[in-house]
Design a protein around this motif. Structure first.
Motif, mmCIF file in Angstrom:
data_model
loop_
_atom_site.group_PDB
_atom_site.id
_atom_site.type_symbol
_atom_site.label_atom_id
_atom_site.label_comp_id
_atom_site.label_asym_id
_atom_site.label_seq_id
_atom_site.Cartn_x
_atom_site.Cartn_y
_atom_site.Cartn_z
ATOM 1 N N LEU A 174 0.824 -1.212 0.000
ATOM 2 C CA LEU A 174 0.000 0.000 0.000
ATOM 3 C C LEU A 174 0.858 1.262 0.000
ATOM 4 N N ARG A 175 2.027 1.211 0.628
ATOM 5 C CA ARG A 175 2.949 2.344 0.575
ATOM 6 C C ARG A 175 3.394 2.572 -0.882
ATOM 7 N N SER A 176 3.642 1.484 -1.608
ATOM 8 C CA SER A 176 4.019 1.594 -3.020
ATOM 9 C C SER A 176 2.894 2.212 -3.844
ATOM 10 N N VAL A 177 1.666 1.893 -3.511
ATOM 11 C CA VAL A 177 0.518 2.489 -4.206
ATOM 12 C C VAL A 177 0.530 4.000 -3.994
ATOM 13 N N ALA B 171 4.350 -0.559 -13.377
ATOM 14 C CA ALA B 171 5.154 -0.435 -12.159
ATOM 15 C C ALA B 171 5.553 -1.835 -11.717
ATOM 16 N N SER B 172 6.819 -2.163 -11.922
ATOM 17 C CA SER B 172 7.299 -3.508 -11.619
ATOM 18 C C SER B 172 8.821 -3.516 -11.661
ATOM 19 N N PHE C 178 2.671 9.563 -10.503
ATOM 20 C CA PHE C 178 1.891 9.576 -11.737
ATOM 21 C C PHE C 178 0.460 10.057 -11.477
ATOM 22 N N PRO C 179 0.322 11.316 -11.061
ATOM 23 C CA PRO C 179 -1.027 11.828 -10.809
ATOM 24 C C PRO C 179 -1.838 11.838 -12.103
ATOM 25 N N GLY C 180 -3.095 11.531 -11.974
ATOM 26 C CA GLY C 180 -3.954 11.520 -13.145
ATOM 27 C C GLY C 180 -4.039 10.163 -13.829
ATOM 28 N N TYR C 181 -3.150 9.255 -13.491
ATOM 29 C CA TYR C 181 -3.207 7.900 -14.048
ATOM 30 C C TYR C 181 -4.093 7.036 -13.160
ATOM 31 N N THR D 150 14.054 1.433 -7.685
ATOM 32 C CA THR D 150 15.097 2.378 -8.112
ATOM 33 C C THR D 150 14.527 3.720 -8.565
ATOM 34 N N LYS D 151 13.224 3.794 -8.736
ATOM 35 C CA LYS D 151 12.529 4.995 -9.254
ATOM 36 C C LYS D 151 12.927 5.290 -10.702
#
Length: 173
Positions: A5-8, A104-105, A15-18, A125-126
């Motif tokens: 959930l932290r990753s979410v 995201a993976s 990625f706002p808006g996605y 790694t972002k």
């Protein structure tokens, strides 16, 4: 579940808006039917590891069926016999015209899904990788990535490749 959930939260900020779609592995694997040695190197080594794996599956089930829908996520996918990356690839192939997606993976096998509309983001790694950046780095098109993986093999999935051929050499071929 907390780390997930932290990753979410990270994804929503990055990625706002996605919209977000979640894809989960099925316990049953068609790949394992076709190649029984697939991921056989990942079998639990003892009772403690087996118990931990069962506990994880229960947490994932609760996350998928209860937690994500309760906090407003509707796109939660699982299909018997399929792995999450199969569902991700199908989702990318069936995007509405003009839509963009970010996978995201940490799974580099998903690089084959990169297009002008699909990028890849590694949560650890972002790193954000686009199809153009992939082409510059590897000298091949993303759709050619499965051929590199087939030649090089994949030790994490227990899939043998050509002896002495790694991903860089395979890309040059």
């Amino acid at each position: 579940p907390f780390g997930f959930l932290r990753s979410v939260g990270v994804l929503k900020r990055e990625f706002p808006g996605y919209g977000i779609a979640f894809c989960f592995d099925s316990k049953h694997s068609k790949r394992k039917e076709l190649y029984p040695e697939y991921k056989s190197n990942r079998k639990p080594k003892d009772e403690e590891e087996l118990a931990a794996k069962k506990k994880l599956w229960k947490q994932i089930l609760r996350l998928r069926k209860e937690v994500l829908p309760a906090i407003g996520f509707q796109n939660v996918f699982l299909q018997r016999g399929m792995e999450a990356d199969d569902l991700i690839a199908a989702t990318c192939q069936n995007l509405p015209k003009g839509a963009e997606a970010v996978i995201a993976s940490a799974d580099r096998d998903l690089w084959q899904c990169l297009t002008g509309h699909v990028s890849w983001f590694n949560l650890r790694t972002k790193e954000l990788l686009t199809a153009k950046e992939f082409q510059k780095r590897w000298g091949i098109e993303p759709v050619q990535w499965p051929y590199c993986k087939a030649l090089a093999g994949d030790s994490s999935d227990n899939v043998l490749g050509v002896k002495g051929v790694g991903e860089l050499t395979a890309a040059r071929f």
